[in-house]
Structures are given as structure tokens and as C-alpha cells.
Motif scaffolding. Sequence first.
Motif, PDB file in Angstrom:
ATOM      1  N   CYS A 188       2.859   4.605   1.095  1.00  0.00           N
ATOM      2  CA  CYS A 188       1.905   4.017   2.043  1.00  0.00           C
ATOM      3  C   CYS A 188       2.665   3.405   3.210  1.00  0.00           C
ATOM      4  CB  CYS A 188       1.082   2.956   1.315  1.00  0.00           C
ATOM      5  SG  CYS A 188      -0.137   2.135   2.378  1.00  0.00           S
TER       6      CYS A 188
ATOM      7  N   LEU B 173      -2.785  -0.342  -3.761  1.00  0.00           N
ATOM      8  CA  LEU B 173      -2.327  -1.729  -3.684  1.00  0.00           C
ATOM      9  C   LEU B 173      -3.284  -2.632  -2.900  1.00  0.00           C
ATOM     10  CD1 LEU B 173      -0.143  -3.624  -4.608  1.00  0.00           C
ATOM     11  CD2 LEU B 173       1.221  -2.971  -2.618  1.00  0.00           C
ATOM     12  N   HIS B 174      -3.650  -2.248  -1.672  1.00  0.00           N
ATOM     13  CA  HIS B 174      -4.527  -3.103  -0.857  1.00  0.00           C
ATOM     14  C   HIS B 174      -5.774  -2.374  -0.379  1.00  0.00           C
ATOM     15  CE1 HIS B 174      -0.382  -4.862  -0.010  1.00  0.00           C
ATOM     16  NE2 HIS B 174      -1.001  -5.782  -0.724  1.00  0.00           N
TER      17      HIS B 174
ATOM     18  N   GLY C 215      -6.299   0.120   1.579  1.00  0.00           N
ATOM     19  CA  GLY C 215      -6.357   0.797   2.874  1.00  0.00           C
ATOM     20  C   GLY C 215      -6.513   2.291   2.660  1.00  0.00           C
TER      21      GLY C 215
ATOM     22  N   HIS D 244       1.825   0.834   4.763  1.00  0.00           N
ATOM     23  CA  HIS D 244       1.588  -0.609   4.776  1.00  0.00           C
ATOM     24  C   HIS D 244       2.479  -1.364   3.797  1.00  0.00           C
ATOM     25  CE1 HIS D 244      -0.782  -4.308   3.630  1.00  0.00           C
ATOM     26  NE2 HIS D 244      -0.724  -4.433   4.950  1.00  0.00           N
ATOM     27  N   GLY D 245       2.904  -0.717   2.730  1.00  0.00           N
ATOM     28  CA  GLY D 245       3.688  -1.410   1.723  1.00  0.00           C
ATOM     29  C   GLY D 245       4.262  -0.449   0.716  1.00  0.00           C
TER      30      GLY D 245
ATOM     31  N   CYS E 176      -5.315   3.591  -0.893  1.00  0.00           N
ATOM     32  CA  CYS E 176      -4.072   3.070  -1.464  1.00  0.00           C
ATOM     33  C   CYS E 176      -4.390   2.170  -2.658  1.00  0.00           C
ATOM     34  CB  CYS E 176      -3.322   2.294  -0.389  1.00  0.00           C
ATOM     35  SG  CYS E 176      -1.825   1.517  -1.018  1.00  0.00           S
TER      36      CYS E 176
ATOM     37  N   PRO F 217      -6.060  -2.615   5.421  1.00  0.00           N
ATOM     38  CA  PRO F 217      -5.084  -3.156   6.357  1.00  0.00           C
ATOM     39  C   PRO F 217      -4.122  -2.135   6.950  1.00  0.00           C
ATOM     40  CG  PRO F 217      -4.323  -3.517   4.144  1.00  0.00           C
ATOM     41  CD  PRO F 217      -5.664  -2.836   4.026  1.00  0.00           C
ATOM     42  N   VAL F 218      -4.266  -0.854   6.661  1.00  0.00           N
ATOM     43  CA  VAL F 218      -3.301   0.103   7.205  1.00  0.00           C
ATOM     44  C   VAL F 218      -3.547   0.293   8.699  1.00  0.00           C
ATOM     45  CG1 VAL F 218      -2.862   1.272   5.030  1.00  0.00           C
ATOM     46  CG2 VAL F 218      -4.683   2.102   6.494  1.00  0.00           C
TER      47      VAL F 218
HETATM   48 FE1  FES Z   1      -1.048   0.448   0.906  1.00  0.00          FE
HETATM   49 FE2  FES Z   1      -1.126  -2.150   1.475  1.00  0.00          FE
HETATM   50  S1  FES Z   1       0.448  -1.045   0.433  1.00  0.00           S
HETATM   51  S2  FES Z   1      -2.657  -0.666   1.855  1.00  0.00           S
END
Ligand code: FES
Length: 94
Positions: free
Chosen positions: A45, A66-67, A69, A47-48, A64, A82-83
Motif C-alpha cells: 500500500c 490496515l486503514h 483506503g 499509505h503504509g 487495504c 487515507p490513501v
Molecule cells: Fe493502507 Fe493505510 S496502510 S490505507
Amino acid sequence: MADDLILICAVADVPENDVIGASANGHPLAVYNVDGDIYATDDLCSHGNARLSEGFLDGKLIECPLHAGCFDVTNGAPCTPPVEHPVRAYTLLL
Ligand code: FES
């Protein structure tokens, strides 16, 4: 250009309307089957530190794990926060 062609998996390895993790020369990829059409993006991802291949495929969107997105698997574009940044999408020869 044949040097740029890499076998990543068999189409039959990707269940319909699902995603699997694969690798191209050690680079992790997520490979998607959307109603029989196959797509691939980077697995990480933007984003993270989460693998999209462990996410949830809903139509052409991968969420995703994790968050939550989302990205459009057809072109890697970010679709929901949040992506903010795309993941790389790859051209596939089937
Ligand atoms: Fe994928 Fe945050 S790690 S949306």
C-alpha cells in the motif's frame, strides 16, 4: 523487450473476484481477478506497511486491510482516504 516479460502466475491461480499475492523477480505484486479480467499492482500500500493482497476486493476496488483506503485495481489510482498516492499498476500479457 522480451527481457521485460516476467511470468508471475497462471490465470487459473487467481480465483474469480479475489486477489492473491505473487512476485516478479522478488518484487511483491497483488494480482486481481475482477469478473474474469486480470490486473496486477504493487502489493505494498502507498499509505503504509500493508499488503493489498491481504485486503478485500469489491468490484474493481481493493480495500487495504490496515486503514481501509481503496485503490482502483485497473490503474492503481487512490479512491478513498487515507490513501493519496497511487500504487503502480502493471500491463499484463495473458
Ligand atoms: Fe493502507 Fe493505510 S496502510 S490505507
